[in-house]
Write a protein that holds these residues in place. Structure first.
Motif, PDB file in Angstrom:
ATOM      1  N   VAL A  18       0.869  -1.156   0.090  1.00  8.37           N
ATOM      2  CA  VAL A  18      -0.014   0.200   0.090  1.00  8.37           C
ATOM      3  C   VAL A  18       0.986   1.168   0.052  1.00  8.37           C
ATOM      4  CG1 VAL A  18      -0.214   0.050   2.465  1.00  8.37           C
ATOM      5  CG2 VAL A  18      -1.882   1.049   1.156  1.00  8.37           C
ATOM      6  N   ASN A  19       0.312   2.226  -0.869  1.00  9.78           N
ATOM      7  CA  ASN A  19       1.036   3.555  -0.997  1.00  9.78           C
ATOM      8  C   ASN A  19       2.640   3.612  -1.551  1.00  9.78           C
ATOM      9  OD1 ASN A  19      -0.961   5.126   0.019  1.00  9.78           O
ATOM     10  ND2 ASN A  19      -0.578   4.680   2.015  1.00  9.78           N
ATOM     11  N   GLN A  20       2.804   2.471  -2.136  1.00 14.92           N
ATOM     12  CA  GLN A  20       4.026   2.394  -3.096  1.00 14.92           C
ATOM     13  C   GLN A  20       3.741   2.169  -4.411  1.00 14.92           C
ATOM     14  OE1 GLN A  20       7.457  -0.391  -1.760  1.00 14.92           O
ATOM     15  NE2 GLN A  20       6.618  -0.498   0.215  1.00 14.92           N
ATOM     16  N   GLN A  21       4.758   2.570  -5.148  1.00 11.73           N
ATOM     17  CA  GLN A  21       4.734   2.940  -6.557  1.00 11.73           C
ATOM     18  C   GLN A  21       6.065   2.403  -7.159  1.00 11.73           C
ATOM     19  OE1 GLN A  21       1.857   2.685  -8.451  1.00 11.73           O
ATOM     20  NE2 GLN A  21       0.540   3.208  -7.060  1.00 11.73           N
ATOM     21  N   PRO A  22       5.958   1.457  -8.378  1.00 10.87           N
ATOM     22  CA  PRO A  22       7.173   1.278  -8.806  1.00 10.87           C
ATOM     23  C   PRO A  22       7.819   2.336 -10.041  1.00 10.87           C
ATOM     24  CG  PRO A  22       5.610  -0.066  -9.896  1.00 10.87           C
ATOM     25  CD  PRO A  22       5.069   0.615  -8.772  1.00 10.87           C
ATOM     26  N   SER A  23       9.077   2.413  -9.894  1.00  9.22           N
ATOM     27  CA  SER A  23       9.606   3.714 -10.801  1.00  9.22           C
ATOM     28  C   SER A  23      11.054   2.935 -11.447  1.00  9.22           C
ATOM     29  CB  SER A  23       9.855   4.865 -10.106  1.00  9.22           C
ATOM     30  OG  SER A  23      10.831   4.693  -9.025  1.00  9.22           O
ATOM     31  N   ILE A  24      11.400   3.523 -12.542  1.00 12.70           N
ATOM     32  CA  ILE A  24      12.789   2.883 -12.966  1.00 12.70           C
ATOM     33  C   ILE A  24      13.934   3.526 -12.277  1.00 12.70           C
ATOM     34  CG2 ILE A  24      12.016   2.350 -15.225  1.00 12.70           C
ATOM     35  CD1 ILE A  24      13.142   4.789 -16.477  1.00 12.70           C
ATOM     36  N   LEU A  25      14.994   3.137 -12.007  1.00  9.88           N
ATOM     37  CA  LEU A  25      16.232   3.634 -11.404  1.00  9.88           C
ATOM     38  C   LEU A  25      16.750   4.661 -12.040  1.00  9.88           C
ATOM     39  CD1 LEU A  25      17.860   3.122  -8.930  1.00  9.88           C
ATOM     40  CD2 LEU A  25      19.464   1.733 -10.641  1.00  9.88           C
ATOM     41  N   GLY A  26      16.982   5.914 -11.281  1.00  6.69           N
ATOM     42  CA  GLY A  26      17.271   7.238 -11.893  1.00  6.69           C
ATOM     43  C   GLY A  26      18.771   7.047 -12.831  1.00  6.69           C
ATOM     44  N   SER A  27      19.633   6.500 -12.475  1.00 10.39           N
ATOM     45  CA  SER A  27      20.800   6.444 -13.200  1.00 10.39           C
ATOM     46  C   SER A  27      20.883   5.432 -14.380  1.00 10.39           C
ATOM     47  CB  SER A  27      22.038   6.171 -12.219  1.00 10.39           C
ATOM     48  OG  SER A  27      21.935   4.820 -11.733  1.00 10.39           O
ATOM     49  N   LYS A  28      20.141   4.222 -14.136  1.00  9.41           N
ATOM     50  CA  LYS A  28      20.355   3.211 -15.085  1.00  9.41           C
ATOM     51  C   LYS A  28      19.001   2.879 -15.960  1.00  9.41           C
ATOM     52  CE  LYS A  28      23.641   0.623 -12.370  1.00  9.41           C
ATOM     53  NZ  LYS A  28      24.093  -0.734 -11.894  1.00  9.41           N
ATOM     54  N   GLY A  29      18.138   3.372 -15.463  1.00  4.86           N
ATOM     55  CA  GLY A  29      16.558   3.021 -15.950  1.00  4.86           C
ATOM     56  C   GLY A  29      16.460   3.527 -17.303  1.00  4.86           C
ATOM     57  N   VAL A  30      15.897   2.845 -18.336  1.00  2.00           N
ATOM     58  CA  VAL A  30      15.892   3.339 -19.738  1.00  2.00           C
ATOM     59  C   VAL A  30      14.238   3.146 -20.030  1.00  2.00           C
ATOM     60  CG1 VAL A  30      16.272   2.931 -21.954  1.00  2.00           C
ATOM     61  CG2 VAL A  30      17.962   2.549 -20.584  1.00  2.00           C
ATOM     62  N   TRP A  31      13.727   1.918 -19.631  1.00  2.00           N
ATOM     63  CA  TRP A  31      12.172   2.124 -19.699  1.00  2.00           C
ATOM     64  C   TRP A  31      11.742   0.948 -18.960  1.00  2.00           C
ATOM     65  CZ3 TRP A  31       9.234  -2.385 -20.612  1.00  2.00           C
ATOM     66  CH2 TRP A  31       7.934  -2.291 -21.242  1.00  2.00           C
ATOM     67  N   GLY A  32      10.315   1.055 -18.097  1.00  3.39           N
ATOM     68  CA  GLY A  32       9.550   0.207 -17.449  1.00  3.39           C
ATOM     69  C   GLY A  32       8.397   0.600 -17.084  1.00  3.39           C
ATOM     70  N   ARG A  33       7.189  -0.231 -17.164  1.00  2.00           N
ATOM     71  CA  ARG A  33       6.099   0.266 -16.860  1.00  2.00           C
ATOM     72  C   ARG A  33       5.249  -1.015 -16.617  1.00  2.00           C
ATOM     73  NH1 ARG A  33       2.377  -1.043 -21.245  1.00  2.00           N
ATOM     74  NH2 ARG A  33       3.078  -0.969 -23.141  1.00  2.00           N
ATOM     75  N   TRP A  34       4.025  -0.925 -16.219  1.00  2.00           N
ATOM     76  CA  TRP A  34       2.949  -2.027 -15.887  1.00  2.00           C
ATOM     77  C   TRP A  34       2.541  -2.303 -17.415  1.00  2.00           C
ATOM     78  CZ3 TRP A  34       2.372  -4.353 -11.589  1.00  2.00           C
ATOM     79  CH2 TRP A  34       2.544  -3.589 -10.230  1.00  2.00           C
ATOM     80  N   VAL A  35       2.416  -3.649 -17.706  1.00  2.00           N
ATOM     81  CA  VAL A  35       2.185  -4.018 -18.986  1.00  2.00           C
ATOM     82  C   VAL A  35       0.964  -5.012 -18.832  1.00  2.00           C
ATOM     83  CG1 VAL A  35       2.799  -5.642 -20.758  1.00  2.00           C
ATOM     84  CG2 VAL A  35       4.359  -3.955 -20.034  1.00  2.00           C
ATOM     85  N   CYS A  36       0.033  -4.910 -19.548  1.00  2.00           N
ATOM     86  CA  CYS A  36      -1.363  -5.749 -19.332  1.00  2.00           C
ATOM     87  C   CYS A  36      -0.781  -7.309 -19.993  1.00  2.00           C
ATOM     88  CB  CYS A  36      -2.517  -5.383 -20.108  1.00  2.00           C
ATOM     89  SG  CYS A  36      -3.997  -6.615 -20.454  1.00  2.00           S
ATOM     90  N   ALA A  37      -0.863  -8.374 -19.185  1.00  2.00           N
ATOM     91  CA  ALA A  37      -0.306  -9.549 -19.723  1.00  2.00           C
ATOM     92  C   ALA A  37      -1.215 -10.177 -20.972  1.00  2.00           C
ATOM     93  CB  ALA A  37      -0.173 -10.725 -18.485  1.00  2.00           C
ATOM     94  N   ALA A  38      -2.490  -9.811 -21.032  1.00  2.00           N
ATOM     95  CA  ALA A  38      -3.250 -10.273 -22.288  1.00  2.00           C
ATOM     96  C   ALA A  38      -3.101  -9.589 -23.193  1.00  2.00           C
ATOM     97  CB  ALA A  38      -4.793 -10.445 -21.643  1.00  2.00           C
ATOM     98  N   GLU A  39      -2.725  -8.289 -23.391  1.00  2.00           N
ATOM     99  CA  GLU A  39      -2.538  -7.515 -24.453  1.00  2.00           C
ATOM    100  C   GLU A  39      -1.116  -7.863 -24.888  1.00  2.00           C
ATOM    101  OE1 GLU A  39      -1.455  -2.701 -25.391  1.00  2.00           O
ATOM    102  OE2 GLU A  39      -2.712  -3.255 -23.511  1.00  2.00           O
TER     103      GLU A  39
END
Length: 303
Positions: free
Chosen positions: A195-216
């Motif tokens: 609760v009250n947490q959200q994922p995000s990419i790492l500032g120095s290394k992150g290029v792309w990351g997001r929630w992906v709908c598995a069915a899609e």
């Protein structure tokens, strides 16, 4: 033992050279596999189960696009506050007699998840978890742990936090193909976001990351939609199977077929090691996997 079916997967471009060398040189001694942990983050959505995927720069046995994870670290053996199922319980769940290794996998899974997404399965007691993990201070902590400037266990100790191992669920064990130059023996776990947490990419290394709908993602598997969105030289124009290792693709399929988080997490999985094998199908090199066919009583979609 789960019911298994033979499946064929495309050979990812970055593995073609190693595969050809394996066949041409007649090599039959696989390189040692490093132990690794990976966490499948899950959440329900109106369009079905969603999971967090990220782009991995360089060449990784987890795939160009993968769930958060990486190799175990020596510091994963350090003392740390522990809440939830014991290492002995985890060893039993994972089908191993090595309690120390089971513990390392659990610590490594929670550490890698924190480094790559900021989601922290830890809290001051057994009934609470860290909240508001998106501050500058937490990003600094992630960067320090990722750069090995500070150990994960030290970071937890200074904040009076203990691992919430009850928030992890064991999934499957995948071993990299024998011919691969870099090999992982990966334990996959699943978790939902506290609760009250959200994922995000790492500032120095992150290029792309997001929630992906598995069915899609599965429905668009034969198109370059995801690779084009990521927009990197080694993703543009590639299909799902060229971006993901077979294990990740199979897990996505099962998420697409599952009736929500609870159904996916509560499904009883027996300990079993899965591995893709190199096969020649009419002159085309492919990966063959003997994989479980069903989840939670539902028929699994075949390719």
């Amino acid at each position: 033992m789960p019911q298994l079916a033979r499946r064929l997967f495309v050979l990812p471009p970055e593995l073609e050279g190693a595969a050809r060398n394996w066949l041409d040189l007649g090599e039959r001694t696989p390189r040692a596999a490093r132990y690794a942990s990976s966490v499948v983050l899950l959440r329900d959505s109106p369009t079905g189960l969603e999971t967090w995927l990220g782009y991995r720069p360089g060449s990784s046995p987890l795939g160009v696009v993968a769930f958060p994870g990486g190799s175990l670290d020596p510091s994963d053996d350090d003392p740390v506050g522990w809440l939830g199922p014991s290492p002995q319980h985890w060893a039993e769940q994972m089908g191993t007699d090595d309690v120390g290794l089971a513990r390392r996998h659990v610590v490594g899974a929670i550490r890698e998840l924190f480094e790559e997404t900021g989601v922290l399965l830890a809290g001051p007691d057994a009934s609470s978890t860290v909240e508001s993990n998106s501050t500058v201070d937490w990003m600094r902590a992630r960067e320090a742990v990722a750069a090995q400037e500070k150990s994960f266990t030290e970071m937890l100790s200074k904040r009076g936090l203990s691992l919430r191992t009850d928030l992890l669920k064991p999934l499957v064990n995948w071993l990299s193909p024998d011919f691969a130059h870099t090999r992982f023996n990966t334990r996959y776990f699943a978790a939902t976001v506290p609760v009250n947490q959200q994922p995000s990419i790492l500032g120095s290394k992150g290029v792309w990351g997001r929630w992906v709908c598995a069915a899609e993602a599965v429905s668009l598997r034969d198109t370059p939609a995801l690779g084009d969105e990521i927009g990197q030289p080694n993703t543009v124009g590639l299909t799902l199977g060229q971006l993901l290792v077979p294990g990740s693709e199979i897990m996505l399929e099962k998420m697409a077929a599952a009736n929500g988080c609870i159904a996916y997490l509560s499904y009883k999985r027996k300990a079993h090691v899965y591995q893709a094998k190199l096969v020649d199908e009419g002159g085309i090199l492919m990966l063959e996997v003997e994989a479980a066919k069903t989840i939670a009583g539902e028929p699994q979609r075949e390719r």
